[in-house]
Design a protein around this motif. Structure first.
Motif, PDB file in Angstrom:
ATOM      1  N   UNK A 110      -8.615  -2.905   8.265  1.00 12.01           N
ATOM      2  CA  UNK A 110      -7.323  -2.217   8.339  1.00 12.01           C
ATOM      3  C   UNK A 110      -6.192  -3.180   7.969  1.00 12.01           C
ATOM      4  N   UNK A 111      -6.233  -4.378   8.524  1.00 13.37           N
ATOM      5  CA  UNK A 111      -5.186  -5.358   8.232  1.00 13.37           C
ATOM      6  C   UNK A 111      -5.184  -5.744   6.759  1.00 13.37           C
ATOM      7  N   UNK A 112      -6.369  -5.974   6.204  1.00 11.75           N
ATOM      8  CA  UNK A 112      -6.456  -6.359   4.801  1.00 11.75           C
ATOM      9  C   UNK A 112      -5.976  -5.238   3.889  1.00 11.75           C
ATOM     10  N   UNK A 113      -6.409  -4.008   4.141  1.00 11.70           N
ATOM     11  CA  UNK A 113      -6.008  -2.899   3.278  1.00 11.70           C
ATOM     12  C   UNK A 113      -4.514  -2.630   3.373  1.00 11.70           C
ATOM     13  N   UNK A 114      -3.946  -2.813   4.563  1.00 11.03           N
ATOM     14  CA  UNK A 114      -2.498  -2.656   4.707  1.00 11.03           C
ATOM     15  C   UNK A 114      -1.764  -3.723   3.897  1.00 11.03           C
ATOM     16  N   UNK A 115      -2.273  -4.955   3.950  1.00 10.94           N
ATOM     17  CA  UNK A 115      -1.668  -6.034   3.160  1.00 10.94           C
ATOM     18  C   UNK A 115      -1.731  -5.720   1.664  1.00 10.94           C
ATOM     19  N   UNK A 116      -2.877  -5.253   1.197  1.00  9.91           N
ATOM     20  CA  UNK A 116      -3.029  -4.940  -0.223  1.00  9.91           C
ATOM     21  C   UNK A 116      -2.140  -3.769  -0.638  1.00  9.91           C
ATOM     22  N   UNK A 117      -2.019  -2.785   0.249  1.00 12.24           N
ATOM     23  CA  UNK A 117      -1.154  -1.643  -0.054  1.00 12.24           C
ATOM     24  C   UNK A 117       0.301  -2.075  -0.160  1.00 12.24           C
ATOM     25  N   UNK A 118       0.717  -2.966   0.724  1.00 11.73           N
ATOM     26  CA  UNK A 118       2.087  -3.482   0.629  1.00 11.73           C
ATOM     27  C   UNK A 118       2.298  -4.240  -0.681  1.00 11.73           C
ATOM     28  N   UNK A 119       1.290  -4.995  -1.115  1.00 10.07           N
ATOM     29  CA  UNK A 119       1.404  -5.709  -2.392  1.00 10.07           C
ATOM     30  C   UNK A 119       1.517  -4.730  -3.559  1.00 10.07           C
ATOM     31  N   UNK A 120       0.733  -3.652  -3.521  1.00  8.11           N
ATOM     32  CA  UNK A 120       0.806  -2.645  -4.584  1.00  8.11           C
ATOM     33  C   UNK A 120       2.194  -2.028  -4.617  1.00  8.11           C
ATOM     34  N   UNK A 121       2.717  -1.679  -3.450  1.00  9.28           N
ATOM     35  CA  UNK A 121       4.060  -1.094  -3.397  1.00  9.28           C
ATOM     36  C   UNK A 121       5.104  -2.068  -3.927  1.00  9.28           C
ATOM     37  N   UNK A 122       4.980  -3.337  -3.565  1.00 12.02           N
ATOM     38  CA  UNK A 122       5.926  -4.345  -4.044  1.00 12.02           C
ATOM     39  C   UNK A 122       5.823  -4.518  -5.555  1.00 12.02           C
ATOM     40  N   UNK A 123       4.592  -4.612  -6.059  1.00  9.76           N
ATOM     41  CA  UNK A 123       4.402  -4.820  -7.491  1.00  9.76           C
ATOM     42  C   UNK A 123       4.877  -3.654  -8.333  1.00  9.76           C
ATOM     43  N   UNK A 124       4.812  -2.450  -7.770  1.00  9.32           N
ATOM     44  CA  UNK A 124       5.261  -1.253  -8.495  1.00  9.32           C
ATOM     45  C   UNK A 124       6.701  -0.871  -8.167  1.00  9.32           C
ATOM     46  N   UNK A 125       7.290  -1.633  -7.232  1.00  9.54           N
ATOM     47  CA  UNK A 125       8.669  -1.345  -6.789  1.00  9.54           C
ATOM     48  C   UNK A 125       8.774   0.071  -6.209  1.00  9.54           C
ATOM     49  N   UNK A 126       7.809   0.423  -5.362  1.00 10.04           N
ATOM     50  CA  UNK A 126       7.827   1.705  -4.676  1.00 10.04           C
ATOM     51  C   UNK A 126       8.702   1.597  -3.426  1.00 10.04           C
ATOM     52  N   UNK A 127       9.217   2.704  -2.931  1.00  3.66           N
ATOM     53  CA  UNK A 127      10.153   2.648  -1.803  1.00  3.66           C
ATOM     54  C   UNK A 127       9.531   2.066  -0.539  1.00  3.66           C
ATOM     55  N   UNK A 128      10.274   1.200   0.129  1.00  3.46           N
ATOM     56  CA  UNK A 128       9.835   0.640   1.406  1.00  3.46           C
ATOM     57  C   UNK A 128       9.576   1.751   2.428  1.00  3.46           C
ATOM     58  N   UNK A 129      10.316   2.825   2.321  1.00  4.89           N
ATOM     59  CA  UNK A 129      10.181   3.915   3.288  1.00  4.89           C
ATOM     60  C   UNK A 129       8.816   4.596   3.209  1.00  4.89           C
ATOM     61  N   UNK A 130       8.095   4.411   2.101  1.00  2.21           N
ATOM     62  CA  UNK A 130       6.756   4.990   1.979  1.00  2.21           C
ATOM     63  C   UNK A 130       5.726   4.256   2.834  1.00  2.21           C
ATOM     64  N   UNK A 131       5.973   2.986   3.116  1.00  7.04           N
ATOM     65  CA  UNK A 131       4.909   2.119   3.612  1.00  7.04           C
ATOM     66  C   UNK A 131       4.368   2.456   5.009  1.00  7.04           C
ATOM     67  N   UNK A 132       5.182   2.851   5.988  1.00  6.55           N
ATOM     68  CA  UNK A 132       4.590   3.118   7.306  1.00  6.55           C
ATOM     69  C   UNK A 132       3.439   4.119   7.268  1.00  6.55           C
TER      70      UNK A 132
END
Length: 303
Positions: free
Chosen positions: A130-152
């Motif tokens: 869970x921790x690893x996949x959350x970290x990777x998802x945050x990296x994907x969002x950052x790399x694609x410049x997706x909204x921070x509000x999507x992440x929770x």
């Protein structure tokens, strides 16, 4: 031909490195992830012991037949063209806002009574994945410049499954058209996969020509595969990884094969849409997951 799968070292790679690799190949090897090998081995060991139990013992924790998959699933018995494996699947309760290992372990309804230590081993690895996949998802969002509000919805309130697949040893040629796992993309956001090196393994369609090529799993890595919902969330920039598990060649001593998979989904209540204003082109995560389950089950009955 051997698939060229990029390698991403989380000790040094940037978010852009990860996204660019996924755009090019739809899957990447992730190393430097920090998950102890012993945690994975404990799940595989207890899973092997569970699969070796008599059928009537495994039947006690079988998937009840409605809602998202979980528990024991004798996939190979579900239809004349069903995939040639069984699996056990553990899922986090939908909408849980924090991962509390003890509370989650208590709430899961289908823990096997045997072997000893099963729930403890699976809970421990689930928390790490869970921790690893959350970290990777945050990296994907950052790399694609997706909204921070999507992440929770993709991290704190994610809804994911930890699965061990047991591909049975094949003592004879299987019926025509049956594979260990048919060609498919994964339902959710991202998938993290480990598998042993027994013959009859993973193939992926990689690159512009989408030709089938074998993917040899690395023991020090998890294979990160993009799923349907990350493809949509990225506005189509990251392709969903099409893959299958083929049958082994004839063997003097037939071998079973195991794969360990963490399917990472956003909160089922999330509306997943590309961030280009086209919300009408999105989909409810829960509706997509259940629709794909129904489709996949129907295929095993009629293919």
């Amino acid at each position: 031909m051997t698939a060229t799968v990029p390698v991403i070292d989380l000790q040094t790679a940037s978010a852009e490195d990860l996204v660019n690799a996924l755009i090019a190949a739809s899957c990447v090897f992730v190393v430097g992830h920090g998950i102890p090998t012993a945690e994975r081995e404990a799940v595989v060991r207890t899973g092997d012991q569970f699969f070796a139990l008599p059928r009537d013992e495994k039947q006690k924790v079988i998937w009840p037949g409605d809602g998202p998959w979980y528990g024991w699933q004798p996939v190979n018995e579900s239809g004349p063209k069903a995939d040639l494996h069984e699996r056990f699947e553990v899922r986090l309760a939908a909408g849980q806002s924090q991962l509390d290992d003890a509370a989650w372990a208590t709430s899961f309804p289908l823990w096997p009574q045997h072997p000893p230590g099963f729930s403890q081993a699976w809970t421990r690895l689930y928390a790490s994945m869970h921790s690893l996949s959350s970290r990777l998802t945050r990296m994907i969002a950052q790399g694609l410049k997706l909204p921070e509000s999507d992440l929770p919805a993709w991290t704190l309130r994610q809804h994911s499954n930890l699965v061990l697949n047991h591909f049975h040893a094949q003592t004879g040629a299987p019926p025509s058209g049956r594979l260990r796992a048919h060609a498919h993309t994964d339902i959710g956001g991202i998938t993290l996969l480990w598998a042993d090196d027994a013959p009859g393994g993973l193939e992926a369609a990689i690159g512009p020509e989408q030709a089938w090529v074998p993917v040899r799993l690395r023991d020090d890595a998890y294979l990160l595969q993009a799923g349907d919902l990350v493809h949509l969330w990225s506005g189509g920039r990251i392709p969903a990884n099409l893959h299958r598990v083929v049958n082994p060649p004839p063997q003097a001593t037939p071998q079973a094969r195991r794969s360990l998979v963490f399917f990472h989904h956003p909160n089922p209540e999330t509306w997943v849409a590309p961030t280009d204003g086209a919300a009408q082109s999105g989909i409810s995560a829960a509706e997509h997951i259940l629709a794909r389950q129904r489709t996949d089950y129907a295929m095993t009955e009629s293919r």
